[in-house]
Design an enzyme around this catalytic site. Structure first.
Site, PDB file in Angstrom:
ATOM      1  N   GLU A 135      48.452  22.217  38.633  1.00 36.41           N
ATOM      2  CA  GLU A 135      49.190  20.412  38.747  1.00 36.41           C
ATOM      3  C   GLU A 135      50.165  20.028  39.843  1.00 36.41           C
ATOM      4  O   GLU A 135      50.514  21.981  40.359  1.00 36.41           O
ATOM      5  CB  GLU A 135      50.304  20.889  36.899  1.00 36.41           C
ATOM      6  CG  GLU A 135      50.421  19.442  36.965  1.00 36.41           C
ATOM      7  CD  GLU A 135      49.421  19.136  36.246  1.00 36.41           C
ATOM      8  OE1 GLU A 135      48.535  18.545  36.333  1.00 36.41           O
ATOM      9  OE2 GLU A 135      48.947  19.754  34.747  1.00 36.41           O
ATOM     10  N   HIS A 136      49.835  19.273  40.306  1.00 35.70           N
ATOM     11  CA  HIS A 136      50.438  18.885  41.909  1.00 35.70           C
ATOM     12  C   HIS A 136      49.701  19.566  43.101  1.00 35.70           C
ATOM     13  O   HIS A 136      50.143  19.777  43.825  1.00 35.70           O
ATOM     14  CB  HIS A 136      51.608  18.879  42.050  1.00 35.70           C
ATOM     15  CG  HIS A 136      53.172  18.207  41.191  1.00 35.70           C
ATOM     16  ND1 HIS A 136      52.887  16.835  41.802  1.00 35.70           N
ATOM     17  CD2 HIS A 136      53.416  17.950  39.694  1.00 35.70           C
ATOM     18  CE1 HIS A 136      53.523  16.467  40.699  1.00 35.70           C
ATOM     19  NE2 HIS A 136      54.185  17.386  39.092  1.00 35.70           N
ATOM     20  N   THR A 137      48.447  20.228  43.432  1.00 39.11           N
ATOM     21  CA  THR A 137      47.536  20.627  43.737  1.00 39.11           C
ATOM     22  C   THR A 137      46.811  19.159  44.051  1.00 39.11           C
ATOM     23  O   THR A 137      46.171  19.904  45.552  1.00 39.11           O
ATOM     24  CB  THR A 137      46.686  22.028  42.914  1.00 39.11           C
ATOM     25  OG1 THR A 137      45.685  21.350  41.762  1.00 39.11           O
ATOM     26  CG2 THR A 137      48.024  23.023  42.679  1.00 39.11           C
ATOM     27  N   ASP A 138      46.331  18.903  44.021  1.00 41.11           N
ATOM     28  CA  ASP A 138      44.918  17.776  44.114  1.00 41.11           C
ATOM     29  C   ASP A 138      45.287  17.316  45.190  1.00 41.11           C
ATOM     30  O   ASP A 138      44.367  16.788  46.221  1.00 41.11           O
ATOM     31  CB  ASP A 138      44.593  16.906  42.669  1.00 41.11           C
ATOM     32  CG  ASP A 138      45.780  16.094  42.550  1.00 41.11           C
ATOM     33  OD1 ASP A 138      47.109  16.279  42.383  1.00 41.11           O
ATOM     34  OD2 ASP A 138      45.151  14.712  41.983  1.00 41.11           O
ATOM     35  N   SER A 170      45.902  -7.854  26.322  1.00 31.32           N
ATOM     36  CA  SER A 170      45.901  -6.824  25.720  1.00 31.32           C
ATOM     37  C   SER A 170      46.430  -5.961  24.644  1.00 31.32           C
ATOM     38  O   SER A 170      47.345  -6.945  24.115  1.00 31.32           O
ATOM     39  CB  SER A 170      46.406  -5.957  26.931  1.00 31.32           C
ATOM     40  OG  SER A 170      46.940  -4.247  25.917  1.00 31.32           O
ATOM     41  N   SER A 207      46.861   4.509  33.841  1.00 32.32           N
ATOM     42  CA  SER A 207      46.632   3.621  35.031  1.00 32.32           C
ATOM     43  C   SER A 207      44.846   4.586  35.219  1.00 32.32           C
ATOM     44  O   SER A 207      44.227   2.808  35.979  1.00 32.32           O
ATOM     45  CB  SER A 207      47.657   4.027  35.982  1.00 32.32           C
ATOM     46  OG  SER A 207      47.710   5.259  36.622  1.00 32.32           O
ATOM     47  N   ASP A 258      42.733  12.103  38.990  1.00 31.95           N
ATOM     48  CA  ASP A 258      42.905  11.623  37.312  1.00 31.95           C
ATOM     49  C   ASP A 258      41.949  10.790  37.443  1.00 31.95           C
ATOM     50  O   ASP A 258      41.037  10.345  36.237  1.00 31.95           O
ATOM     51  CB  ASP A 258      43.805  10.811  37.442  1.00 31.95           C
ATOM     52  CG  ASP A 258      44.961  11.191  37.410  1.00 31.95           C
ATOM     53  OD1 ASP A 258      45.512  12.940  37.415  1.00 31.95           O
ATOM     54  OD2 ASP A 258      46.360  10.784  37.061  1.00 31.95           O
TER      55      ASP A 258
END
Length: 388
Positions: A35-38, A69, A129, A173
């Site tokens: 996590e938070h590495t990309d 939607s 998203s 993502d």
């Protein structure tokens, strides 16, 4: 009735009996570890979900786009000549951004009626998203006969997220949404976008995604602040003489040799999380290939501890939820997943213990937080595709 049939029926109701030309689907994603590495050029290990975003489309010839939607009350309408960001277009901006990116490549439609239905809980950190962006991009790629490679679609949608929507996120993502495979996770090196599909054989265990039900707005969170802190950490390591293209190129050995020279405690902690989290991802892939789920669970626990204490992106809801889940029947690992500041956890839970697990977690979480969490059991699903 299948989800596709529901979407077609809803389209007909919204657009006065008109039938959509085609229907597409893009999954959400859950990151198992990394996590938070990309955005630091590191390793991630996500899987696509069976939850996701459905998009039905009927092409028009007048340059008008109508967006509806089943998840949002607001309708959005704009023209092919006006694909700029507008705050009043709310969720429609994700679609506008992708349309604009395709138009700049000379790939465009002449208007369309669109209906979107998402089964991903909004703001939960499961990439609703990215799912919306990727289903739009894949649809446009198919309808314009561009047939762009999935990696290129992911890169295009990351640019939309960064530049059009103003969220400085990495590529994990969109990549997971685009390239996911059923019953597999993706071991991705975000520095060069090489990846390996790793079989996800969980045996008697299930992946349980638990929503804290604390809404998390990524663009309004401290996400961009964390990215800036990592950039500062990289600058300081370079000033110490390390030849690094990204923070993730710093090895654990180099970090041990230089960490005392990073004087700012906050910067020190942010860098430490990234470097050791990359190491945990590599270890996680190895133990999963061996079928050692207990070891994988311990790495999940260590990841959450680092995200809470070194990276500080969890908060009381996520921390309490993880603590309760780790003490609940059948759970051998639990961590926050996604950007943090609310959103979801992912846990490894023995299938036979799921009812007891749900009961205990619901009661103890609600007692402290004041409202109940929501659980999702999802297999690893396929990446974006057309529904036939």
């Amino acid at each position: 009735m299948s989800e596709k049939e529901k979407v077609i029926r809803a389209f007909e109701e919204v657009y006065d009996g008109q039938v959509p030309d085609r229907v597409f689907f893009a999954p959400g994603r859950v990151n198992l570890i990394g996590e938070h590495t990309d955005y630091n050029g590191g390793f991630v290990f996500p899987a696509a979900l069976t939850l996701g975003t459905y998009m039905a489309i009927r092409q028009r010839e007048d340059g008008v786009y109508n967006l509806a939607s089943g998840n949002m009350e607001s309708r959005v309408q704009f023209n092919q000549q006006d694909l700029n960001y507008k705050e009043s277009d709310t969720w429609g901006n994700y679609i506008k951004g992708v349309l604009q990116a395709f138009s700049q490549k000379g790939l465009k439609l002449n208007g369309a009626d669109l209906y979107v239905w998402g089964t991903i809980p909004n703001g939960a950190g499961l990439s609703s998203s990215a799912s919306l962006e990727m289903v739009t991009a894949f649809m446009l790629s198919e309808l314009t006969n561009a047939e762009l490679p999935r990696v290129e679609l992911a890169q295009l949608c990351q640019v939309v997220e960064n530049q059009f929507m103003g969220v400085n996120s990495g590529i994990m993502d969109q990549f997971a949404v685009g390239l996911g495979e059923k019953d597999h996770a993706l071991f991705i090196d975000t520095a060069n976008l090489t990846y390996e599909k790793v079989p996800l054989d969980l045996g008697e265990y299930k992946l349980v995604v638990t929503n804290t039900n604390k809404r998390r707005e990524l663009a309004d969170s401290k996400y961009n602040e964390r990215r800036s802190e990592c950039e500062e950490g990289l600058k300081q390591l370079r000033d110490l003489g390390l030849q690094l293209e990204s923070l993730s190129e710093c090895t654990p050995e180099q970090w041990q040799a230089h960490k005392e020279q990073i004087q700012d405690t906050t910067i020190h902690n942010r860098v430490q999380h990234v470097i050791l989290e990359n190491q945990r991802v590599e270890q996680a892939v190895k133990v999963l290939k061996k079928g050692d789920l207990e070891a994988f669970g311990l790495l999940m626990d260590a990841s959450h501890h680092s995200l809470a204490h070194d990276y500080e992106v969890t908060g009381k809801e996520l921390d309490h939820l993880v603590e309760v889940q780790r003490q609940s029947p059948g759970c051998i690992g639990s961590r926050m997943t996604g950007a943090g500041f609310g959103g979801c956890t992912v846990s490894l839970v023995k299938e036979a213990d799921l009812p007891a697990f749900f009961d205990k977690v619901t009661a103890e979480y609600a007692e402290v937080i004041g409202y109940e969490p929501t659980f999702y059991i999802s297999d690893a699903g396929a990446g974006v595709h057309e529904l036939y």
